[in-house]
Design a protein around this motif. Structure first.
Motif, PDB file in Angstrom:
ATOM      1  N   ASP A  47       3.519   2.258  -8.355  1.00 17.73           N
ATOM      2  CA  ASP A  47       2.216   1.669  -8.044  1.00 17.73           C
ATOM      3  C   ASP A  47       1.494   2.454  -6.944  1.00 17.73           C
ATOM      4  N   GLY A  48       2.232   2.832  -5.911  1.00 16.05           N
ATOM      5  CA  GLY A  48       1.614   3.479  -4.771  1.00 16.05           C
ATOM      6  C   GLY A  48       1.479   4.987  -4.874  1.00 16.05           C
ATOM      7  N   GLU A  49       2.443   5.636  -5.480  1.00 14.13           N
ATOM      8  CA  GLU A  49       2.486   7.102  -5.462  1.00 14.13           C
ATOM      9  C   GLU A  49       2.301   7.745  -6.832  1.00 14.13           C
ATOM     10  N   GLY A  50       2.278   6.958  -7.891  1.00 16.57           N
ATOM     11  CA  GLY A  50       2.302   7.526  -9.231  1.00 16.57           C
ATOM     12  C   GLY A  50       0.955   7.642  -9.905  1.00 16.57           C
TER      13      GLY A  50
ATOM     14  N   LEU B   3       4.885  -4.062 -12.128  1.00 17.57           N
ATOM     15  CA  LEU B   3       3.760  -3.338 -11.550  1.00 17.57           C
ATOM     16  C   LEU B   3       2.648  -4.302 -11.162  1.00 17.57           C
ATOM     17  N   VAL B   4       1.841  -3.902 -10.206  1.00 12.90           N
ATOM     18  CA  VAL B   4       0.672  -4.675  -9.801  1.00 12.90           C
ATOM     19  C   VAL B   4      -0.578  -3.837 -10.074  1.00 12.90           C
TER      20      VAL B   4
ATOM     21  N   ARG C 130      -2.303  -2.582 -15.790  1.00 13.77           N
ATOM     22  CA  ARG C 130      -3.223  -2.375 -16.926  1.00 13.77           C
ATOM     23  C   ARG C 130      -3.063  -0.976 -17.511  1.00 13.77           C
ATOM     24  N   GLU C 131      -2.914   0.022 -16.632  1.00 18.41           N
ATOM     25  CA  GLU C 131      -2.723   1.389 -17.102  1.00 18.41           C
ATOM     26  C   GLU C 131      -1.410   1.510 -17.883  1.00 18.41           C
ATOM     27  N   ALA C 132      -0.376   0.857 -17.395  1.00 16.94           N
ATOM     28  CA  ALA C 132       0.916   0.897 -18.080  1.00 16.94           C
ATOM     29  C   ALA C 132       0.810   0.280 -19.470  1.00 16.94           C
ATOM     30  N   LYS C 133       0.125  -0.852 -19.578  1.00 17.57           N
ATOM     31  CA  LYS C 133      -0.031  -1.502 -20.881  1.00 17.57           C
ATOM     32  C   LYS C 133      -0.772  -0.602 -21.864  1.00 17.57           C
TER      33      LYS C 133
END
Length: 155
Positions: free
Chosen positions: A20-23, A101-102, A106-109
């Motif tokens: 979430d923070g670095e990817g 994820l937070v 949405r990007e992952a989905k």
């Protein structure tokens, strides 16, 4: 590859928070030149100046991939490392971490949906049918639109 039931909740939470923070989750579009199709691939990349942390992430998930080294030069004050998962490995990472994820959920989905609908099979010099190219381009644009950009952006 480890199965999600072998990972603890704290491992999944840590890995998801780190992503979430670095990817970065994206559909990468490359022009191979000539008359070939654009190449679209799902990518999950984490860039970090601590190699040990990237190795820990990779070992924690049990999904192996390459870590690239970007040596110190120009604007880079120190060596930077990039862990990159592509195509089916990227999808496996997203399927494992998406529920935790937070910011990037949405990007992952969208990335997972892209991986399920578009084929990663190479077809050599044959062109993809127009509907396959349109599908890939739609997901490329959709994921780009989900990227949070600009000063003062609040999610």
């Amino acid at each position: 590859m480890l199965l999600s039931n072998t990972l603890t909740a704290s491992q999944l939470g840590w890995a998801a928070g780190f992503l979430d923070g670095e990817g970065c989750i994206r559909v990468c579009k490359r022009d191979p030149g000539g008359d070939a199709n654009f190449i679209y691939s799902l990518e999950v990349t984490i860039t970090q100046n601590c190699l040990e942390t990237l190795e820990h992430f990779k070992n924690c998930l049990g999904i192996q991939s390459s870590i690239y080294v970007y040596p110190c030069r120009g604007n880079l004050r120190s060596t930077v490392y990039g862990l990159t998962y592509r195509c089916s490995k990227a999808c496996a990472v997203l399927e494992l971490l998406e529920p935790h994820l937070v910011r990037k959920r949405r990007e992952a989905k969208v990335g997972i949906e892209f991986a399920k609908r578009a084929s990663f099979a190479r077809i050599g010099k044959r062109r993809h049918p127009p509907e396959e190219i349109a599908l890939r381009e739609d997901y490329y644009q959709l994921l780009r639109a989900l990227k949070v950009r600009g000063p003062g952006v609040v999610i």
